[in-house]
Design a protein around this motif. Structure first.
Motif, PDB file in Angstrom:
ATOM      1  N   THR A  15       0.981  -1.162   0.026  1.00  0.00           N
ATOM      2  CA  THR A  15      -0.075  -0.020  -0.043  1.00  0.00           C
ATOM      3  C   THR A  15       0.916   1.228  -0.089  1.00  0.00           C
ATOM      4  O   THR A  15       0.592   2.235  -0.736  1.00  0.00           O
ATOM      5  CB  THR A  15      -0.929  -0.057   1.183  1.00  0.00           C
ATOM      6  OG1 THR A  15      -1.656  -1.107   1.000  1.00  0.00           O
ATOM      7  CG2 THR A  15      -1.731   1.296   1.235  1.00  0.00           C
ATOM      8  N   PHE A  16       1.708   1.137   0.877  1.00  0.00           N
ATOM      9  CA  PHE A  16       2.962   2.465   0.992  1.00  0.00           C
ATOM     10  C   PHE A  16       3.535   2.675  -0.467  1.00  0.00           C
ATOM     11  O   PHE A  16       3.717   3.666  -0.832  1.00  0.00           O
ATOM     12  CB  PHE A  16       3.620   2.454   2.229  1.00  0.00           C
ATOM     13  CG  PHE A  16       2.853   3.022   3.278  1.00  0.00           C
ATOM     14  CD1 PHE A  16       2.491   4.383   3.601  1.00  0.00           C
ATOM     15  CD2 PHE A  16       2.445   2.137   4.287  1.00  0.00           C
ATOM     16  CE1 PHE A  16       2.064   5.050   4.634  1.00  0.00           C
ATOM     17  CE2 PHE A  16       1.612   2.705   5.622  1.00  0.00           C
ATOM     18  CZ  PHE A  16       1.393   4.074   5.478  1.00  0.00           C
ATOM     19  N   LEU A  22       2.638   7.041  -6.453  1.00  0.00           N
ATOM     20  CA  LEU A  22       1.787   8.272  -6.929  1.00  0.00           C
ATOM     21  C   LEU A  22       2.264   9.297  -6.590  1.00  0.00           C
ATOM     22  O   LEU A  22       2.220  10.321  -7.534  1.00  0.00           O
ATOM     23  CB  LEU A  22       0.295   8.008  -6.304  1.00  0.00           C
ATOM     24  CG  LEU A  22      -0.747   8.973  -6.572  1.00  0.00           C
ATOM     25  CD1 LEU A  22      -1.252   9.141  -8.022  1.00  0.00           C
ATOM     26  CD2 LEU A  22      -1.723   9.101  -5.785  1.00  0.00           C
ATOM     27  N   LYS A  23       2.744   9.603  -5.273  1.00  0.00           N
ATOM     28  CA  LYS A  23       3.514  10.949  -4.968  1.00  0.00           C
ATOM     29  C   LYS A  23       4.660  11.218  -5.948  1.00  0.00           C
ATOM     30  O   LYS A  23       4.685  12.392  -6.454  1.00  0.00           O
ATOM     31  CB  LYS A  23       3.812  10.816  -3.728  1.00  0.00           C
ATOM     32  CG  LYS A  23       4.463  12.276  -3.046  1.00  0.00           C
ATOM     33  CD  LYS A  23       4.929  12.128  -1.605  1.00  0.00           C
ATOM     34  CE  LYS A  23       5.730  13.336  -1.209  1.00  0.00           C
ATOM     35  NZ  LYS A  23       6.581  12.945  -0.272  1.00  0.00           N
ATOM     36  N   ALA A  24       5.307  10.390  -6.423  1.00  0.00           N
ATOM     37  CA  ALA A  24       6.636  10.491  -7.072  1.00  0.00           C
ATOM     38  C   ALA A  24       6.047  10.911  -8.636  1.00  0.00           C
ATOM     39  O   ALA A  24       7.016  11.589  -9.142  1.00  0.00           O
ATOM     40  CB  ALA A  24       7.363   9.219  -7.069  1.00  0.00           C
ATOM     41  N   SER A  25       5.074  10.304  -8.973  1.00  0.00           N
ATOM     42  CA  SER A  25       4.558  10.640 -10.266  1.00  0.00           C
ATOM     43  C   SER A  25       4.226  12.206 -10.665  1.00  0.00           C
ATOM     44  O   SER A  25       4.029  12.550 -11.588  1.00  0.00           O
ATOM     45  CB  SER A  25       3.579   9.569 -10.682  1.00  0.00           C
ATOM     46  OG  SER A  25       2.147   9.874  -9.960  1.00  0.00           O
ATOM     47  N   PHE A  26       3.768  12.694  -9.460  1.00  0.00           N
ATOM     48  CA  PHE A  26       3.336  14.091  -9.762  1.00  0.00           C
ATOM     49  C   PHE A  26       4.510  15.198  -9.904  1.00  0.00           C
ATOM     50  O   PHE A  26       4.364  16.134 -10.942  1.00  0.00           O
ATOM     51  CB  PHE A  26       2.766  14.732  -8.463  1.00  0.00           C
ATOM     52  CG  PHE A  26       1.670  14.284  -7.850  1.00  0.00           C
ATOM     53  CD1 PHE A  26       0.597  13.805  -8.907  1.00  0.00           C
ATOM     54  CD2 PHE A  26       1.243  13.740  -6.344  1.00  0.00           C
ATOM     55  CE1 PHE A  26      -0.688  13.192  -8.557  1.00  0.00           C
ATOM     56  CE2 PHE A  26       0.126  13.058  -6.271  1.00  0.00           C
ATOM     57  CZ  PHE A  26      -0.803  12.822  -7.220  1.00  0.00           C
ATOM     58  N   GLY A  41      -7.151  11.449  -1.381  1.00  0.00           N
ATOM     59  CA  GLY A  41      -8.207  10.596  -2.087  1.00  0.00           C
ATOM     60  C   GLY A  41      -7.560   9.167  -1.907  1.00  0.00           C
ATOM     61  O   GLY A  41      -8.347   8.188  -2.029  1.00  0.00           O
ATOM     62  N   ALA A  42      -6.199   9.124  -2.508  1.00  0.00           N
ATOM     63  CA  ALA A  42      -5.878   7.840  -2.842  1.00  0.00           C
ATOM     64  C   ALA A  42      -5.629   6.931  -1.344  1.00  0.00           C
ATOM     65  O   ALA A  42      -5.856   5.682  -1.310  1.00  0.00           O
ATOM     66  CB  ALA A  42      -4.503   8.061  -3.317  1.00  0.00           C
ATOM     67  N   MET A  43      -5.327   7.936  -0.243  1.00  0.00           N
ATOM     68  CA  MET A  43      -5.214   7.169   1.128  1.00  0.00           C
ATOM     69  C   MET A  43      -6.632   6.587   1.525  1.00  0.00           C
ATOM     70  O   MET A  43      -6.491   5.394   2.011  1.00  0.00           O
ATOM     71  CB  MET A  43      -4.540   8.247   2.139  1.00  0.00           C
ATOM     72  CG  MET A  43      -3.148   8.475   1.978  1.00  0.00           C
ATOM     73  SD  MET A  43      -2.587   9.472   3.103  1.00  0.00           S
ATOM     74  CE  MET A  43      -2.662  11.166   2.537  1.00  0.00           C
ATOM     75  N   ILE A  44      -7.448   7.421   1.186  1.00  0.00           N
ATOM     76  CA  ILE A  44      -8.910   6.866   1.753  1.00  0.00           C
ATOM     77  C   ILE A  44      -9.395   5.670   0.788  1.00  0.00           C
ATOM     78  O   ILE A  44      -9.746   4.635   1.227  1.00  0.00           O
ATOM     79  CB  ILE A  44      -9.983   8.280   1.359  1.00  0.00           C
ATOM     80  CG1 ILE A  44      -9.707   9.311   2.457  1.00  0.00           C
ATOM     81  CG2 ILE A  44     -11.364   7.502   1.575  1.00  0.00           C
ATOM     82  CD1 ILE A  44     -10.553  10.449   2.060  1.00  0.00           C
ATOM     83  N   ALA A  45      -9.072   5.688  -0.658  1.00  0.00           N
ATOM     84  CA  ALA A  45      -9.160   4.618  -1.315  1.00  0.00           C
ATOM     85  C   ALA A  45      -8.512   3.552  -0.867  1.00  0.00           C
ATOM     86  O   ALA A  45      -8.864   2.101  -1.091  1.00  0.00           O
ATOM     87  CB  ALA A  45      -8.913   4.932  -2.851  1.00  0.00           C
TER      88      ALA A  45
END
Length: 96
Positions: A15-16, A22-26, A41-45
């Motif tokens: 999960t992490f 995702l964070k790196a992709s920004f 949103g990703a954390m909630i998902a």
């Protein structure tokens, strides 16, 4: 998705890894507000559905926790034109 507390250490690590990817992709885009709301949103998902879990995960992901709390509060509600998640019974849920 399994309840977060029921996940094995291997599943938690996966999960992490997804959240870090995702964070790196920004990169430097989009802006800070958009990055933070996308990460929440990703954390909630991914099953982080309480404020404590979201803030705790944001700490591990090196996000600005104060900004996370502000965005969490600002984007919580029932108007899908503006809000991204709702809150009830101690849990955040994505508006879909």
């Amino acid at each position: 998705m399994a309840e977060f507390n029921d996940r094995s250490p291997k599943e938690v690590n996966a999960t992490f890894r997804r959240l870090r990817a995702l964070k790196a992709s920004f990169g430097s885009k989009p802006n800070k507000e958009e990055r933070t709301t996308a990460m929440i949103g990703a954390m909630i998902a991914e099953g982080f559905t309480t404020r404590a879990r979201i803030v705790g995960a944001s700490r591990k992901l090196d996000l600005n926790q104060s900004h996370v709390v502000i965005m969490l509060e600002n984007r919580t509600g029932t108007d899908p034109q503006y809000h991204l998640w709702t809150f009830g019974d101690g849990q955040y849920r994505l508006i879909v």
